[in-house]
Write an enzyme that holds these catalytic residues in place. Structure first.
Site, PDB file in Angstrom:
ATOM      1  CE  LYS A  60      -0.591   0.252   5.042  1.00 15.34           C
ATOM      2  NZ  LYS A  60       0.135   1.515   5.212  1.00 15.34           N
ATOM      3  CB  THR A  61       3.969   2.239   1.757  1.00 18.80           C
ATOM      4  OG1 THR A  61       3.423   1.959   3.046  1.00 18.80           O
ATOM      5  CG2 THR A  61       4.837   3.490   1.844  1.00 18.80           C
ATOM      6  CG  ASP A 267      -0.772   4.906   4.815  1.00 16.21           C
ATOM      7  OD1 ASP A 267      -1.464   3.948   4.415  1.00 16.21           O
ATOM      8  OD2 ASP A 267       0.398   4.778   5.226  1.00 16.21           O
ATOM      9  CD  GLU A 268      -1.749   1.924   8.356  1.00 18.48           C
ATOM     10  OE1 GLU A 268      -2.806   1.272   8.391  1.00 18.48           O
ATOM     11  OE2 GLU A 268      -0.629   1.397   8.392  1.00 18.48           O
ATOM     12  CD  GLN A 298      -2.932  -4.947   8.343  1.00 16.27           C
ATOM     13  OE1 GLN A 298      -1.853  -4.836   8.929  1.00 16.27           O
ATOM     14  NE2 GLN A 298      -3.039  -4.787   7.033  1.00 16.27           N
ATOM     15  NE  ARG A 631       1.863  -7.657  11.273  1.00 15.54           N
ATOM     16  CZ  ARG A 631       1.605  -6.891  10.228  1.00 15.54           C
ATOM     17  NH1 ARG A 631       2.481  -6.000   9.821  1.00 15.54           N
ATOM     18  NH2 ARG A 631       0.466  -7.024   9.542  1.00 15.54           N
TER      19      ARG A 631
END
Length: 688
Positions: A60-61, A267-268, A298, A631
């Site tokens: 996504k970044t 973002d987020e 998330q 993770r």
């Protein structure tokens, strides 16, 4: 079409801009072969609202970074028309650095300290920073409109709590009876919902007795706000509250900011609270070119005000929104992803998504059932040693737990087994005593009304000012000659520092402050701990030197400190980790990745937590488990202890319900604490 001219070293410059403002790069900004089909679609979807549902490890970044490059290079968009907001300074810094990789921003602009610290940009740059950095910039630009004084000091959470405690005492309330932390959290929650003290007081019910919590909160909040105003302070929540109210209540300012940024990236998005949501929505209302990136699976921060419904409601807010789902994962094996997918499907409040990967796993997810927390830690230590022997480095392994209290048993065994480890989530750099002491001198030098800083350092280093004299000084009462002499030493130091602040650059000023106060002699007492404290001061000097070299001043330095102090997620990357196993809470692990992950303590009452058995809370606990699982890149271990000591009591817990939601063909069960003396397994207990 805008006209560009080729300049030295292959950079391009806008022919209409003043010299020194580069807008393009040496090479094309988007290398199409590094983007998958969905990422490319998201990058090129620039008109109208776009929701990118991005799974863990799905890049996504990269989408935000490449989209900004695409807008400037391929579509000729002025960089200053672009806004990108994220949640941590680390993430914002990485975005800026990766955008610059291809060539360049003007070298002088790259040197600007606020470019690295907060997203503040010079002319001709996009804004890339956190919500709090954005809010602080808007406050600085609208001091008069907000009825503030110049150069307000942003206080951290610890200093805010001190003011709350003082306000409770002034209100005639016992801080032991009325928890200051609870009061602070309530005020924070209201501010993040854009409720001011005045509005709360006006709407408070007159019903109820003198001990009614609402009335007490109103009384304390009013005193607290007066203290903030008197000392020219802003707290963290003000950095969101005041800009949002400005946009809501001032049509001229709203129009100005709406027209400033034509392309907005958030973002987020699942982590936005109400104030951040409203800021984003108002800013995007003019052009509607908003890209929201996030993953409801998330969303794990409701306890601090985040509302995952913001991302669920994006299509209601923008009915014509284009929705793009990033499902290709570049981090984990197919076994780990299938495990995570199966778990999260049990949640109802989510957006559909199914992660996949080309990375094939060779081993199943291991579930270990231990007799107690010591056996659990022994198992983790044994597996860590085996992984290390197989070539996995210590820094590529992590142990995650639901609560910090679980780390004790792990630490004991790791020490015994000579496994190097570090605990993430301890005292952070800007919260350390020696750092806050030095910063108090800096703050008082530029804000003589800063009573918190004054109180902190009146007798640091010791100069004979005890508690009684300190109270007299702070209350402004007449002092005896010998008392005035002691206080005079302090006043002389602060007076000289105020002069130095206007005469010397930041780095030189900080060196002089440390020398004049005798702080090194105070902190470096010849012990190993003393040396560590002095080394921390040295690191602060290094930060000051960098900001000074980049042309920054004391105000830039204090803003840098304030904005980084807001971050509450782990500041970590694989390249800079020490050669140690990382141990941390599952919340702190969000955004990180490791070759091997041990998620310990999967027991009913612990994880999911005993306070989270309601449906909505349980779904957040499951999302937290999903975050922990994703993770892991290659190796994943989930452990459960039959018995555990919690708060001094020995308790027995059933295995977590989350374990029963994992596909049986993907897991390998180890350990046998449920077998009787004859070795027979009690299936009724282990049927999790």
């Amino acid at each position: 079409m805008r006209q560009f001219i080729l300049y030295q070293h292959g950079s391009f410059f806008d022919a209409k801009s003043p010299p020194g403002y580069p807008l393009c790069y040496h090479t094309p900004m988007v290398a199409e072969n590094v983007l998958n089909k969905e990422q490319k679609t998201a990058v090129e979807a620039i008109n109208g609202p776009v929701l990118v549902v991005a799974g863990a490890g799905a890049g996504k970044t990269k989408v935000i970074i490449e989209r900004i490059k695409y807008l400037i290079e391929k579509r000729g968009v002025l960089p200053e028309k672009i806004l990108a907001v994220t949640f941590t300074n680390k993430a914002a810094g990485e975005m800026r650095e990766r955008i610059m990789e291809h060539g360049t921003w003007n070298i002088e602009q790259k040197k600007n300290p606020m470019f690295h610290a907060s997203g503040f940009m010079l002319h001709g740059q996009p804004f890339i920073g956190t919500f709090h950095a954005l809010g602080l910039m808007m406050i600085k630009e609208n001091i008069k409109k907000m009825s503030l004084e110049i150069r307000p000091t942003v206080i951290d959470s610890d200093d805010s709590l001190k003011l709350i405690k003082e306000s409770l005492i002034e209100a005639g309330r016992d801080p032991k009876q009325f928890d200051p932390s609870r009061i602070k959290n309530q005020i924070s929650n209201f501010k993040n919902k854009l409720v001011t003290a005045e509005k709360f007081i006006d709407n408070i019910s007159l019903d109820g007795g003198a001990e009614d919590f609402g009335k007490i909160l109103a009384q304390v909040w009013e005193i607290y706000e007066n203290k903030l105003k008197l000392q020219n302070f802003l707290d963290f929540d003000d950095l969101l509250l005041k800009p949002a109210l400005l946009l809501q209540n001032n049509a001229e300012s709203k129009k100005e900011y709406q027209q400033r940024w034509k392309y907005i990236h958030i973002d987020e998005y699942q982590d936005t609270n109400e104030a951040q949501y409203i800021l984003s929505k108002i800013l995007a209302d003019e052009y509607k070119n908003i890209l929201a990136v996030g993953d409801v699976d998330q969303a794990i921060y409701s306890w601090r005000g985040a509302d995952f419904r913001n991302i669920l409601n994006f299509q209601k807010d923008y009915p014509d929104a284009k929705v793009i789902t990033l499902e290709k994962n570049y981090r984990s094996t197919d076994i780990i992803l299938e495990t995570a997918n199966a778990l999260i499907l049990n949640n109802k409040m989510r957006l559909p998504k199914n992660l996949w990967t080309e990375k094939k796993g060779t081993g199943k997810v291991k579930i270990f059932f231990a007799e107690d927390e010591r056996k659990e830690a022994e198992f983790a230590a044994k597996e860590i040693k085996m992984l290390r022997a197989a070539g996995v480095r210590y820094k590529e392994m992590a142990v995650l737990y639901r609560t910090n209290a679980q780390s004790r048993a792990l630490e004991e065994i790791f020490l015994k087994r000579s496994i190097p480890y570090r605990i993430i989530g301890g005292v952070r750099f800007y919260e350390r005593k020696e750092i806050k002491d030095i910063l108090a001198y800096v703050r008082l030098a530029v804000n003589e009304r800063d009573e918190i800083s004054k109180k902190r350092i009146l007798n640091i280093p010791p100069r004979g000012i005890g508690k009684t004299l300190m109270l007299k000084i702070l209350d402004g009462v007449n002092l005896k000659p010998e008392e005035e002499k002691k206080y005079g030493v302090f006043k002389k130091i602060i007076g000289e520092l105020r002069s130095d602040a206007s005469e010397f650059n930041l780095h030189e000023f900080l060196k002089r402050a440390i020398k004049k106060t005798g702080y090194r002699e105070y902190v470096d007492d010849g012990t190993e701990k003393g040396l560590e404290r002095w080394q921390n001061v040295g690191e602060l000097l290094s930060i000051a030197r960098k900001i000074s070299n980049d042309g920054g001043n004391i105000e830039d330095f204090l803003e840098h400190v304030s904005l980084f102090a807001i971050d509450d997620r782990a500041d970590d990357n694989l390249e800079t980790r020490d050669e140690k196993v990382s141990t941390m809470t599952m919340h702190a692990a969000k955004g990180l990745e490791f070759e091997a992950v041990f998620a310990v303590g999967l027991e009913e009452g612990l994880f999911p937590h005993t306070l989270s058995f309601e449906k909505e809370d349980l779904e957040e606990e499951r999302r937290l488990c999903y975050v922990a699982i994703t993770r892991a890149k290659t190796h994943l271990y989930l452990t459960h202890s039959l018995r555990r000591t919690i708060f001094g009591e020995r308790v027995s817990n059933l295995p977590s319900r989350f374990l029963s939601e994992l596909p049986k063909h993907l897991v390998e069960t180890l350990g046998n604490p449920y077998r009787d003396e004859d070795g027979v397994l009690d299936e009724s207990i282990i049927e999790y």
